[in-house]
Scaffold this motif. Sequence first.
Motif, mmCIF file in Angstrom:
data_model
loop_
_atom_site.group_PDB
_atom_site.id
_atom_site.type_symbol
_atom_site.label_atom_id
_atom_site.label_comp_id
_atom_site.label_asym_id
_atom_site.label_seq_id
_atom_site.Cartn_x
_atom_site.Cartn_y
_atom_site.Cartn_z
ATOM 1 N N THR B 4 22.655 -56.577 86.355
ATOM 2 C CA THR B 4 22.240 -57.835 85.724
ATOM 3 C C THR B 4 23.126 -58.091 84.537
ATOM 4 O O THR B 4 23.404 -57.194 83.743
ATOM 5 C CB THR B 4 20.793 -57.734 85.224
ATOM 6 O OG1 THR B 4 20.613 -56.478 84.591
ATOM 7 C CG2 THR B 4 19.816 -57.837 86.378
ATOM 8 N N LYS B 5 23.594 -59.313 84.464
ATOM 9 C CA LYS B 5 24.410 -59.640 83.292
ATOM 10 C C LYS B 5 23.511 -60.294 82.255
ATOM 11 O O LYS B 5 22.792 -61.226 82.558
ATOM 12 C CB LYS B 5 25.505 -60.624 83.698
ATOM 13 C CG LYS B 5 26.527 -60.060 84.667
ATOM 14 C CD LYS B 5 27.746 -60.942 84.659
ATOM 15 C CE LYS B 5 28.705 -60.660 85.795
ATOM 16 N NZ LYS B 5 28.177 -60.598 87.120
ATOM 17 N N GLN B 7 23.334 -62.614 79.386
ATOM 18 C CA GLN B 7 24.160 -63.602 78.684
ATOM 19 C C GLN B 7 23.307 -64.334 77.680
ATOM 20 O O GLN B 7 22.208 -64.773 77.996
ATOM 21 C CB GLN B 7 24.691 -64.624 79.681
ATOM 22 C CG GLN B 7 25.650 -64.039 80.700
ATOM 23 C CD GLN B 7 26.038 -65.063 81.742
ATOM 24 O OE1 GLN B 7 25.193 -65.638 82.391
ATOM 25 N NE2 GLN B 7 27.332 -65.292 81.892
ATOM 26 N N VAL B 12 27.300 -68.731 77.725
ATOM 27 C CA VAL B 12 27.324 -69.159 79.126
ATOM 28 C C VAL B 12 27.887 -70.580 79.216
ATOM 29 O O VAL B 12 27.644 -71.430 78.377
ATOM 30 C CB VAL B 12 25.914 -69.075 79.730
ATOM 31 C CG1 VAL B 12 25.037 -70.242 79.292
ATOM 32 C CG2 VAL B 12 25.975 -69.022 81.232
ATOM 33 N N LEU B 231 23.495 -69.266 92.237
ATOM 34 C CA LEU B 231 22.976 -69.995 91.074
ATOM 35 C C LEU B 231 21.510 -69.666 90.824
ATOM 36 O O LEU B 231 21.076 -69.542 89.674
ATOM 37 C CB LEU B 231 23.149 -71.503 91.279
ATOM 38 C CG LEU B 231 24.596 -71.994 91.234
ATOM 39 C CD1 LEU B 231 24.656 -73.475 91.563
ATOM 40 C CD2 LEU B 231 25.198 -71.747 89.859
ATOM 41 N N GLU B 233 20.041 -66.844 91.405
ATOM 42 C CA GLU B 233 19.975 -65.535 90.761
ATOM 43 C C GLU B 233 20.360 -65.624 89.294
ATOM 44 O O GLU B 233 19.751 -64.992 88.423
ATOM 45 C CB GLU B 233 20.909 -64.542 91.460
ATOM 46 C CG GLU B 233 20.495 -64.179 92.867
ATOM 47 C CD GLU B 233 19.162 -63.457 92.893
ATOM 48 O OE1 GLU B 233 18.983 -62.482 92.140
ATOM 49 O OE2 GLU B 233 18.294 -63.888 93.659
ATOM 50 N N ARG B 234 21.375 -66.402 88.982
ATOM 51 C CA ARG B 234 21.800 -66.541 87.585
ATOM 52 C C ARG B 234 20.698 -67.197 86.757
ATOM 53 O O ARG B 234 20.482 -66.852 85.600
ATOM 54 C CB ARG B 234 23.070 -67.403 87.475
ATOM 55 C CG ARG B 234 24.297 -66.796 88.112
ATOM 56 C CD ARG B 234 24.852 -65.613 87.358
ATOM 57 N NE ARG B 234 24.065 -64.411 87.513
ATOM 58 C CZ ARG B 234 24.072 -63.640 88.580
ATOM 59 N NH1 ARG B 234 24.833 -63.952 89.609
ATOM 60 N NH2 ARG B 234 23.307 -62.573 88.642
ATOM 61 N N ASP B 237 18.318 -64.595 85.855
ATOM 62 C CA ASP B 237 18.859 -63.669 84.870
ATOM 63 C C ASP B 237 18.808 -64.211 83.460
ATOM 64 O O ASP B 237 18.650 -63.462 82.503
ATOM 65 C CB ASP B 237 20.342 -63.371 85.163
ATOM 66 C CG ASP B 237 20.485 -62.346 86.263
ATOM 67 O OD1 ASP B 237 21.612 -62.181 86.744
ATOM 68 O OD2 ASP B 237 19.472 -61.726 86.607
ATOM 69 N N LEU B 238 19.012 -65.517 83.320
ATOM 70 C CA LEU B 238 19.060 -66.083 81.978
ATOM 71 C C LEU B 238 17.777 -65.816 81.228
ATOM 72 O O LEU B 238 17.748 -65.815 80.018
ATOM 73 C CB LEU B 238 19.297 -67.600 82.041
ATOM 74 C CG LEU B 238 20.745 -68.019 82.241
ATOM 75 C CD1 LEU B 238 20.849 -69.527 82.294
ATOM 76 C CD2 LEU B 238 21.595 -67.483 81.102
#
Lengths: 224, 259, 228
Positions: B4-5, B7, B12, B231, B233-234, B237-238
């Motif tokens: 997991t990133k 950010q 971003v 997208l 998934e991102r 993650d946010l």
Amino acid sequence: MSAIVHLRSAVALIGRFPALAGVDLDVHAGEILLLRGPNGAGKTTLLGVCAGLIGLSTGEAVVLGEDLTKNRRAVRRRVGLLGHDSFLYQDLSVVENLDFWSRAAAATVADGRAALDRLGVASRLFELPVHSLSAGQRRRVSFAAMICRRPELWLLDEPHAGLDSAGRDLVDGLMSEAATSGATVLFASHELDRAEHVAHRSVTISGGVILDETPPSTETRAEL
Amino acid sequence: MTTTKIQSASTVSPAPTGTGSRGTKVLGGFALVFLAIAVVYGLFISPPDAQLGNTIRIIYMHVPTVMAAYLAFIITAVSSGMYLWKRTEFWDLLGSSAAEIGVLFFAVTIVDGALWGKVTWGVFWRWEPRLTTSAVLLIMYIGYLAVRAIPADPRTRATRCAIIGIVAIVNVPIVHKAVDWWRGLHQGKTVLGTIDPEMGGTQLFAMYSSLIAGLLVCVWLLIHRFRAGFLAERASDLGLDQALEERRLESSPATGEDA
Amino acid sequence: MSQPGGVLGDALLVARKDLLLERRAKIGIGQVLPFAILVLLLFAFALDPDRGILKLATPGLFWVTVLFSAVLTLQRSFALEAEDGILEALRLSGMSPAGIYLGKVTALTIELLLLEAVLVLGVAVLYDTKFLGIPLLFAIALLATLGIAGAGAVYGALAARLRSRETLLPLLLLPLLAPVLIAATRGCEVSLEREAMSGWPWAALLGIFALVYLTLGSFLFRPLLEDA
């Protein structure tokens, strides 16, 4: 003394929920460490991480010399976990469970029987199916299944829960014995009065991080 | 471990407004061109078959869709294996996107096969090898999608799907063999699903252009689906940074400093 | 990461434990077997024994019944593993996942073979079947059952932790076992001299299926146990 458990900035996710949000912890050999904290603080997750069952998404974790971020499986045989679940087959008898779980962990059937004795499980219960035992008796059997593996690190999630007074004394005695014979004990408990007598040290976890440390009390410090 | 990133809002880049790009527009353009050629040659210019008449024209749709479906499932299988090895999100997304597209194309294959059957044999369904195999494979991959839809930890979901992807593809040749032996006892091979080697000239041209068109459409859909999944998934993650903050704030004010 | 006995030692330990569990809980004898007999009866009600369809369809009906029974057995077997934290305990034990898998497959195969033996009697009595070609029948039953257990254990473990396992396991497993159904039925028809051809290619296909899935399952069980 090198640390038996070494965690730095450990973040563990359950799904996307950060159960551990940056834990720093060191536990040394022969220590009995009490883990305090409110419900949902992350105690169970922390024990699961130390057992190699739950992985970290970031941070360091070295337990019994094994780097858990590289290989979680190596450490499992060397730890013993007493969790909320019984880890027993309800339909099998007490001895059938112990025979299976001891041999599964590369211990012997004799180790299993000895553990049952040590936990004060009456032999008249041996042939009974686990589901017919009381909660306290079941807890003792689960405990026996753990100690017959002779783990180097004991991870206990509320070990006193469900036991009568004699049982709780027994658990305290087992933990002290384990520590004096070189194992390390990490246990989570809400029974603070009792726990503080047997623990060498205690830490509080809340919101997924370790908050503070209580220095060992003078009597227990002398035993270390 | 999931990669997991984390950010923070300041680093971003602004979220893309769609899954299109220059590449997909070019690809889409080519696909349309080949589709047009295939339609013109397939439906109009190429001659009807000597025995089957104009109904043969369904082959220009049937073969590409079945080929695209198999391609998609092979992508799923390879991605599944790669995921279990590398454990990166890319392979999980690729595999699941391809599985969806494969199910779509297989469903189309079965429908047009049934339509062709209605016109030539008078019935929507015959237990001929191709259709039967397709039905079994379709259900297997619907199972994949059903498991994908179950809410779970990203790693858990990806592992479950990867296992199904591998187990399913290994079954494909076995199903083929079993069904061919079985149905082959009772009737000969039908034209459906094969490229007749006696096809010549414009028929062959129509066949190949429709094949290329089908594959281009498949890839185009795959890229878009992959990006949409990425997208999604991102977006999940946010929330992580925020979740970490909120988690730490759970520490009671009396004792707590944040870590 | 496994004990002195290795993969085989772990497999034997798990197989014994599973068979012991079956003896205690009596799921196979108490629930699955009556269900299977019931299915045979239902087929007879639906297909009217007097019209001869039942006799013709016997091999197919037998294997369909076996498949449904296998799904039930698998569900129960893995449901037990999903309770009481047993899966965590298995991971903690350090037993090799391949060993656990093979142990479960062994126990499942034995349980299913016993079930099939009783069903064969049921079919002989209820559908008045005469048995010929016994070696082929044995080979087919054994290989088909190994395949069912091998593939079933993979999906059984996958579905174990899902709440929707009762509907999901059949959906996943039965299409996968379609070739087994086809091959076993055709092979039995040959064996009962309903078809004039060799049945051994069908047995060979079943053997390949079993081999492929037993191998695949042994490798896939580690990620299954850890993450699924």
